[in-house]
Design a protein around this motif. Structure first.
Motif, mmCIF file in Angstrom:
data_model
loop_
_atom_site.group_PDB
_atom_site.id
_atom_site.type_symbol
_atom_site.label_atom_id
_atom_site.label_comp_id
_atom_site.label_asym_id
_atom_site.label_seq_id
_atom_site.Cartn_x
_atom_site.Cartn_y
_atom_site.Cartn_z
ATOM 1 N N PRO A 1 0.815 -1.217 0.000
ATOM 2 C CA PRO A 1 0.000 0.000 0.000
ATOM 3 C C PRO A 1 0.854 1.274 0.000
ATOM 4 N N ALA A 2 1.982 1.242 0.723
ATOM 5 C CA ALA A 2 2.854 2.423 0.766
ATOM 6 C C ALA A 2 3.447 2.704 -0.613
ATOM 7 N N LEU A 3 3.863 1.637 -1.288
ATOM 8 C CA LEU A 3 4.424 1.781 -2.639
ATOM 9 C C LEU A 3 3.374 2.349 -3.594
ATOM 10 N N GLY A 4 2.144 1.815 -3.485
ATOM 11 C CA GLY A 4 1.045 2.284 -4.333
ATOM 12 C C GLY A 4 0.753 3.748 -4.072
ATOM 13 N N ALA A 5 0.721 4.118 -2.808
ATOM 14 C CA ALA A 5 0.425 5.506 -2.448
ATOM 15 C C ALA A 5 1.514 6.442 -2.973
ATOM 16 N N ALA A 6 2.785 6.020 -2.854
ATOM 17 C CA ALA A 6 3.902 6.845 -3.329
ATOM 18 C C ALA A 6 3.810 7.048 -4.836
ATOM 19 N N TRP A 7 3.459 5.980 -5.531
ATOM 20 C CA TRP A 7 3.335 6.076 -6.995
ATOM 21 C C TRP A 7 2.206 7.048 -7.365
ATOM 22 N N CYS A 8 1.083 6.984 -6.651
ATOM 23 C CA CYS A 8 -0.059 7.865 -6.914
ATOM 24 C C CYS A 8 0.331 9.328 -6.686
ATOM 25 N N VAL A 9 1.056 9.559 -5.586
ATOM 26 C CA VAL A 9 1.468 10.934 -5.266
ATOM 27 C C VAL A 9 2.402 11.464 -6.351
ATOM 28 N N ALA A 10 3.361 10.624 -6.787
ATOM 29 C CA ALA A 10 4.301 11.039 -7.833
ATOM 30 C C ALA A 10 3.549 11.342 -9.129
ATOM 31 N N TYR A 11 2.586 10.520 -9.453
ATOM 32 C CA TYR A 11 1.778 10.696 -10.675
ATOM 33 C C TYR A 11 1.010 12.013 -10.613
ATOM 34 N N LEU A 12 0.401 12.269 -9.448
ATOM 35 C CA LEU A 12 -0.380 13.488 -9.263
ATOM 36 C C LEU A 12 0.516 14.737 -9.374
ATOM 37 N N LEU A 13 1.682 14.654 -8.745
ATOM 38 C CA LEU A 13 2.617 15.796 -8.788
ATOM 39 C C LEU A 13 3.065 16.066 -10.228
ATOM 40 N N GLU A 14 3.322 14.999 -10.970
ATOM 41 C CA GLU A 14 3.755 15.140 -12.360
ATOM 42 C C GLU A 14 2.661 15.803 -13.198
ATOM 43 N N ILE A 15 1.393 15.410 -12.950
ATOM 44 C CA ILE A 15 0.272 16.014 -13.684
ATOM 45 C C ILE A 15 0.208 17.519 -13.373
ATOM 46 N N VAL A 16 0.322 17.810 -12.073
ATOM 47 C CA VAL A 16 0.258 19.226 -11.674
ATOM 48 C C VAL A 16 1.413 20.016 -12.296
ATOM 49 N N ARG A 17 2.615 19.382 -12.274
ATOM 50 C CA ARG A 17 3.782 20.068 -12.835
ATOM 51 C C ARG A 17 3.585 20.351 -14.326
ATOM 52 N N ARG A 18 3.093 19.348 -15.057
ATOM 53 C CA ARG A 18 2.911 19.530 -16.512
ATOM 54 C C ARG A 18 1.806 20.538 -16.802
ATOM 55 N N ALA A 19 0.748 20.481 -15.969
ATOM 56 C CA ALA A 19 -0.348 21.434 -16.160
ATOM 57 C C ALA A 19 0.158 22.853 -15.936
ATOM 58 N N ALA A 20 0.969 22.978 -14.872
ATOM 59 C CA ALA A 20 1.532 24.288 -14.567
ATOM 60 C C ALA A 20 2.438 24.758 -15.705
ATOM 61 N N ALA A 21 3.271 23.843 -16.228
ATOM 62 C CA ALA A 21 4.195 24.177 -17.317
ATOM 63 C C ALA A 21 3.425 24.622 -18.549
ATOM 64 N N ALA A 22 2.319 23.895 -18.840
ATOM 65 C CA ALA A 22 1.499 24.234 -20.019
ATOM 66 C C ALA A 22 0.841 25.590 -19.802
ATOM 67 N N PHE A 23 0.387 25.862 -18.562
ATOM 68 C CA PHE A 23 -0.264 27.136 -18.263
ATOM 69 C C PHE A 23 0.730 28.271 -18.380
ATOM 70 N N VAL A 24 1.910 28.069 -17.838
ATOM 71 C CA VAL A 24 2.945 29.112 -17.908
ATOM 72 C C VAL A 24 3.366 29.323 -19.357
ATOM 73 N N GLY A 25 3.444 28.244 -20.126
ATOM 74 C CA GLY A 25 3.858 28.347 -21.532
ATOM 75 C C GLY A 25 2.895 29.137 -22.369
ATOM 76 N N THR A 26 1.584 29.105 -22.072
ATOM 77 C CA THR A 26 0.591 29.809 -22.864
ATOM 78 C C THR A 26 0.478 31.269 -22.457
ATOM 79 N N GLU A 27 0.965 31.651 -21.319
ATOM 80 C CA GLU A 27 0.862 33.026 -20.810
ATOM 81 C C GLU A 27 1.662 33.966 -21.699
#
Lengths: 90, 206
Positions: free
Chosen positions: A64-90
């Motif tokens: 469960p800890a491994l699964g949770a860590a993977w989910c958190v990393a996935y979520l952070l990556e999505i947020v990072r890419r979303a932020a990058a895309a948002f900053v790129g369009t500004e």
């Protein structure tokens, strides 16, 4: 007669002598097989659990800890890419 | 359905032997299961059959009783009394089935369902072997209410002590004593009222 005297009178004695009935041999064999299979499955499962104490710990905590860590990393990556895309369009 | 020819002998399982069997059952020993199964299968089936008066239901409940024993085996306590445990489960399953209105009992006081399914009518040999007193007791027993029937079967036929029977039925020892006393008196009265075969023959002849 007290409650612990048991079947001491004639009526209860007559009851005790009633003929025993049973299911057919086929039915008895089938039921026995089902019970044996279930007993053996349970015994195997118990033995497996006893033989792998680390396995159960892995299942309870590490997986469960491994699964949770993977989910958190996935979520952070999505947020990072979303932020990058948002900053790129500004 | 086989009908055992001999009379069942009341041989309460030795306590030490029972503890040993319970220990082996908890470990999943199929040999221990076989010992218990041989000893109690006919007894539990007879109890269910006489209680429900419905062979199909009795067979289904018998299966479920044994499967529950197996599922529960690892959790049995070392001092478990196997007989009372099995009768408790069988009885509870029967009452549960009744509550769910799954039981459709025949109103006929005859115990024809006790005879082999392949032969709907008992053979003359079976009739002779069953004996007159047994026939009258069977018929009288089948006319009693289920509560009376179960205490009579548990104490009178299965040889449970009244304390064990009280536990099986979920009532106090005092309540069981009263119920048993009433049931016994009622059974004796019904046996007296049940006509003997000789009287029946005389009635048909006239």
């Amino acid at each position: 007669m007290s409650v612990d005297d048991g079947p001491s009178n004639d009526t209860l004695a007559a009851l005790a002598s009633l003929t025993t009935c049973d299911v057919s041999r086929r039915h008895a064999r089938r039921l026995r097989s089902r019970c044996h299979a279930l007993l053996q499955r349970q015994a195997t499962a118990n033995r497996s659990a006893a033989a792998m104490p680390h396995g159960s710990a892995f299942r309870r905590m590490f997986a469960p800890a491994l699964g949770a860590a993977w989910c958190v990393a996935y979520l952070l990556e999505i947020v990072r890419r979303a932020a990058a895309a948002f900053v790129g369009t500004e | 359905v086989s009908r055992l020819t001999g009379w069942r002998v009341m041989t309460p399982m030795d306590r030490d032997c029972e503890r040993l069997l319970v220990g082996r059952l908890r470990a999943g020993d199929t040999g221990a299961f076989d010992d218990v199964y041989q000893e109690y299968r006919p007894r539990v089936f007879g109890f269910l059959l006489r209680l429900s008066r419905n062979r199909t239901l009795a067979e289904d409940l018998l299966d479920e009783t044994w499967l529950r024993l197996v599922r529960h085996a690892p959790r049995l306590t070392p001092d478990t009394r196997i007989g009372p445990w099995l009768f408790t489960v069988a009885r509870n399953l029967y009452w549960s089935a009744r509550r769910d209105s799954l039981v459709e009992e025949t109103s006929a006081p005859e115990l024809l369902t006790l005879w082999p399914a392949s032969a709907p009518w008992p053979s003359p040999f079976d009739l002779a072997a069953a004996g007159e007193l047994e026939r009258r007791v069977e018929v009288a027993l089948s006319t009693l209410s289920r509560q009376y029937r179960e205490v009579l079967l548990l104490v009178g036929h299965e040889g449970l002590t009244p304390r064990e029977a009280a536990l099986v039925c979920g009532i106090s020892s005092e309540a069981l004593r009263q119920r048993l006393s009433r049931a016994r008196a009622l059974l004796a009265a019904r046996v007296r009222q049940t006509p003997a075969i000789a009287e029946l023959k005389k009635g048909y002849a006239t």
